[in-house]
Scaffold this motif. Structure first.
Motif, short mmCIF file in Angstrom:
data_model
loop_
_atom_site.label_atom_id
_atom_site.label_comp_id
_atom_site.label_asym_id
_atom_site.label_seq_id
_atom_site.Cartn_x
_atom_site.Cartn_y
_atom_site.Cartn_z
N SER A 38 0.82 -1.22 0.00
CA SER A 38 0.00 0.00 0.00
C SER A 38 0.85 1.27 0.00
O SER A 38 0.46 2.28 -0.58
CB SER A 38 -0.97 0.00 1.18
N ARG A 39 2.04 1.23 0.63
CA ARG A 39 2.86 2.45 0.69
C ARG A 39 3.78 2.64 -0.51
O ARG A 39 4.23 3.74 -0.78
CB ARG A 39 3.76 2.43 1.94
N THR A 40 4.09 1.53 -1.22
CA THR A 40 5.07 1.65 -2.31
C THR A 40 4.62 1.03 -3.63
O THR A 40 5.14 1.39 -4.68
CB THR A 40 6.41 0.96 -1.93
N ILE A 159 13.13 -2.40 1.88
CA ILE A 159 11.92 -2.85 1.17
C ILE A 159 11.79 -2.21 -0.22
O ILE A 159 11.01 -2.67 -1.05
CB ILE A 159 10.66 -2.51 1.99
N ILE A 160 12.53 -1.13 -0.45
CA ILE A 160 12.33 -0.35 -1.66
C ILE A 160 13.19 -0.81 -2.83
O ILE A 160 12.73 -0.87 -3.97
CB ILE A 160 12.66 1.15 -1.40
N PHE A 161 14.47 -1.10 -2.54
CA PHE A 161 15.44 -1.20 -3.63
C PHE A 161 15.65 -2.62 -4.16
O PHE A 161 15.50 -3.61 -3.42
CB PHE A 161 16.77 -0.61 -3.18
N ARG A 260 5.00 3.86 -6.07
CA ARG A 260 3.79 3.91 -6.90
C ARG A 260 3.00 5.20 -6.65
O ARG A 260 2.41 5.78 -7.56
CB ARG A 260 2.93 2.68 -6.58
N ARG A 261 3.04 5.68 -5.41
CA ARG A 261 2.28 6.90 -5.09
C ARG A 261 2.89 8.13 -5.77
O ARG A 261 2.17 9.05 -6.16
CB ARG A 261 2.20 7.10 -3.57
N ILE A 262 4.22 8.15 -5.92
CA ILE A 262 4.88 9.27 -6.62
C ILE A 262 4.52 9.22 -8.11
O ILE A 262 4.22 10.24 -8.73
CB ILE A 262 6.42 9.21 -6.44
N ILE A 263 4.50 8.01 -8.66
CA ILE A 263 4.16 7.84 -10.08
C ILE A 263 2.72 8.32 -10.33
O ILE A 263 2.45 9.07 -11.26
CB ILE A 263 4.30 6.35 -10.49
N PHE A 314 13.27 11.38 -10.38
CA PHE A 314 13.71 12.17 -9.23
C PHE A 314 14.62 11.29 -8.39
O PHE A 314 14.34 10.11 -8.19
CB PHE A 314 12.50 12.60 -8.38
N GLY A 315 15.73 11.88 -7.90
CA GLY A 315 16.64 11.07 -7.10
C GLY A 315 17.50 11.86 -6.16
O GLY A 315 17.37 13.08 -6.03
N GLY A 316 18.38 11.13 -5.50
CA GLY A 316 19.30 11.71 -4.52
C GLY A 316 20.10 12.84 -5.12
O GLY A 316 20.33 12.93 -6.31
O1 UT7 Z 1 14.32 6.93 -5.91
C1 UT7 Z 1 15.04 7.78 -5.09
C2 UT7 Z 1 14.19 8.69 -4.33
N1 UT7 Z 1 13.47 7.98 -3.30
C3 UT7 Z 1 12.16 8.06 -3.21
O2 UT7 Z 1 11.54 8.67 -4.03
C4 UT7 Z 1 11.50 7.43 -2.01
C5 UT7 Z 1 10.61 8.42 -1.35
N2 UT7 Z 1 10.01 7.94 -0.10
C6 UT7 Z 1 9.13 6.94 -0.03
O3 UT7 Z 1 8.86 6.27 -1.00
C7 UT7 Z 1 8.40 6.73 1.28
O4 UT7 Z 1 8.68 7.80 2.14
C8 UT7 Z 1 8.75 5.39 1.99
C9 UT7 Z 1 8.19 4.23 1.21
C10 UT7 Z 1 10.25 5.27 2.14
C11 UT7 Z 1 8.08 5.38 3.37
O5 UT7 Z 1 6.69 5.57 3.24
P1 UT7 Z 1 5.96 6.67 4.13
O6 UT7 Z 1 4.53 6.59 3.80
O7 UT7 Z 1 6.64 8.00 3.90
O8 UT7 Z 1 6.18 6.14 5.59
P2 UT7 Z 1 6.85 6.91 6.82
O9 UT7 Z 1 8.32 6.93 6.67
O10 UT7 Z 1 6.13 8.18 7.04
O11 UT7 Z 1 6.47 5.93 7.98
C12 UT7 Z 1 5.11 5.72 8.39
C13 UT7 Z 1 5.09 4.66 9.47
C14 UT7 Z 1 6.10 4.91 10.58
O12 UT7 Z 1 5.51 4.45 11.79
P3 UT7 Z 1 4.89 5.50 12.83
O13 UT7 Z 1 6.01 6.42 13.20
O14 UT7 Z 1 3.78 6.17 12.09
O15 UT7 Z 1 4.41 4.62 13.94
C15 UT7 Z 1 7.26 4.01 10.21
O16 UT7 Z 1 8.02 3.62 11.31
O17 UT7 Z 1 5.44 3.39 8.89
C16 UT7 Z 1 6.54 2.81 9.61
N3 UT7 Z 1 7.37 2.08 8.68
C17 UT7 Z 1 7.13 0.80 8.34
N4 UT7 Z 1 6.20 -0.06 8.75
C18 UT7 Z 1 6.21 -1.30 8.20
C19 UT7 Z 1 8.44 2.53 7.97
N5 UT7 Z 1 8.91 1.54 7.17
C20 UT7 Z 1 8.12 0.47 7.41
C21 UT7 Z 1 8.09 -0.84 6.88
N6 UT7 Z 1 7.13 -1.69 7.32
N7 UT7 Z 1 8.98 -1.28 5.96
#
Ligand code: UT7
Length: 334
Positions: A38-40, A159-161, A260-263, A314-316
């Motif tokens: 759901s998040r990616t 989980i992403i790469f 997927r959400r960025i796309i 988009f990247g680092g």
């Molecule tokens: O390609 C290079 C550029 N990179 C990107 O474009 C990546 C950009 N970022 C993302 O895709 C997302 O930020 C992530 C997929 C990395 C994370 O998703 P998110 O919706 O931003 O999650 P979050 O970091 O805000 O975390 C939400 C919650 C947190 O828990 P609390 O603090 O709300 O209790 C995290 O600890 O989800 C938790 N969490 C996880 N839970 C289960 C973080 N990673 C995980 C995980 N499994 N793998």
């Protein structure tokens, strides 16, 4: 009209065999399939296993796939560009080794490093060389062994790469097909949010840096996400405006596969229908330099001569941008 444009004339790819599923990740870190999906949008990714196999291994395989499919003679290649964030080693460019291994004996070669936008920037460089009239065959390969820099105890990144590589050949075109326009951006504020702290000139490798796990990717996901959503949508919109393209004019959106959400957000802002968005993130995750050519490889059979493609990444760094390209050939596949 004699203007030279730079067209993609062949595509190749390589993906390692080992499949790292969300279910396997559940046994490694505190995560679950539902959260990751759901998040990616990611279900699984490929990992390169095997001792002493680096990014060059995948790039060579991708290039060989392209050479075999297109029937070109590698000795005719003028330039080999490898976009990668995970070079085989810090010194001795990966591209040089790749060029020699594939038999590109008359080529020169260099690497491009621009994180997830590396392949996009590489398209810019490859096209400029062709359009200059100086070179006739430029092989651009995007490949990353992300598993070599990922901390598999960090659930925010592991989980992403994934690992993978793709290759395209740029050649001159005299019908106006191929590369049309680019809008490339960068901003050094991004360095804080997506980086590897150690192993470079600021903090050379030491016992401490290894113990502190500073050789792995650190990502402030939330911040990167915010910038990525805005950045990719901005450049997509900009390149449409600059080229007077309506959403109907766009045949395919080819977006970097990070989330997927960025796309979806990018496609929505550009007004591009979901059916025109190329997506394979569910199978490979984010392969960094590999995402764009892997999309071309997977969807090559759907692309028609004259189709308008918008690439966005988009990247680092941060690095980001968009490219507008007209597809130059039909594939004889059913
Ligand atoms: O390609 C290079 C550029 N990179 C990107 O474009 C990546 C950009 N970022 C993302 O895709 C997302 O930020 C992530 C997929 C990395 C994370 O998703 P998110 O919706 O931003 O999650 P979050 O970091 O805000 O975390 C939400 C919650 C947190 O828990 P609390 O603090 O709300 O209790 C995290 O600890 O989800 C938790 N969490 C996880 N839970 C289960 C973080 N990673 C995980 C995980 N499994 N793998």
């Amino acid at each position: 009209m004699n203007t030279i444009t730079a067209a993609i004339t062949a595509v190749g790819a390589y993906l390692p065999e080992y499949v790292l599923t969300n279910q396997i990740l559940e046994t490694m870190v505190d995560t679950n399939d539902e959260w990751i999906t759901s998040r990616t949008g990611i279900k699984e990714r490929r990992i390169l296993k095997g001792e002493k196999l680096g990014t060059s291994y995948m790039c060579i395989k991708a290039a060989e796939n392209l050479i075999q499919k297109s029937g070109i003679d590698p000795s005719e290649i003028d330039l080999v560009l490898v976009s990668t964030t995970t070079p085989d080693m810090p010194v001795a460019a990966t591209s040089v080794y790749v060029a020699t291994q594939i038999g590109a004996v008359n080529a020169f070669a260099f690497d491009i490093q621009a994180a997830c936008s590396g392949f996009l920037y590489g398209m810019s460089a490859a096209s400029a060389y062709i359009q200059s009239g100086r070179y006739k065959k430029v092989l651009l390969i995007g490949g990353d062994k992300m598993s070599s820099i990922i901390d598999y105890t960090d659930r925010a990144t592991c989980i992403i790469f994934g690992d993978g590589a793709g290759a395209v050949l740029f050649e001159p075109n005299y019908e106006g097909l191929g590369f049309q326009d680019e809008y490339l951006r960068s901003d050094g504020i991004g360095r804080e949010y997506l980086k590897i702290d150690a192993g470079g000139s600021i903090l050379p490798s030491s016992k401490e840096t290894v113990e502190n796990r500073q050789h792995y990717v650190f990502q402030d996901g939330k911040t990167v996400f915010k910038y990525a959503v805005t950045g990719m949508a901005d450049v997509g919109e900009k390149i449409m405006q600059r080229n007077h393209l309506t959403k109907e004019d766009i045949n395919w959106l080819v977006p970097h596969q990070a989330n997927r959400r960025i796309i979806d957000a990018t496609a929505e802002r550009m007004g591009v229908d979901e059916s025109k968005v190329l997506i394979n993130i569910e199978r490979y995750g984010n392969t960094t330099s590999g995402t764009l050519p892997l999309l071309l490889h997977d969807f090559e059979h759907k692309l028609q001569k004259g189709d308008n493609l918008i690439f966005a990444a988009f990247g680092g760094g941060f690095t980001w941008g968009a490219v507008y390209l007209k597809w130059a050939y039909n594939t004889n596949k059913n």
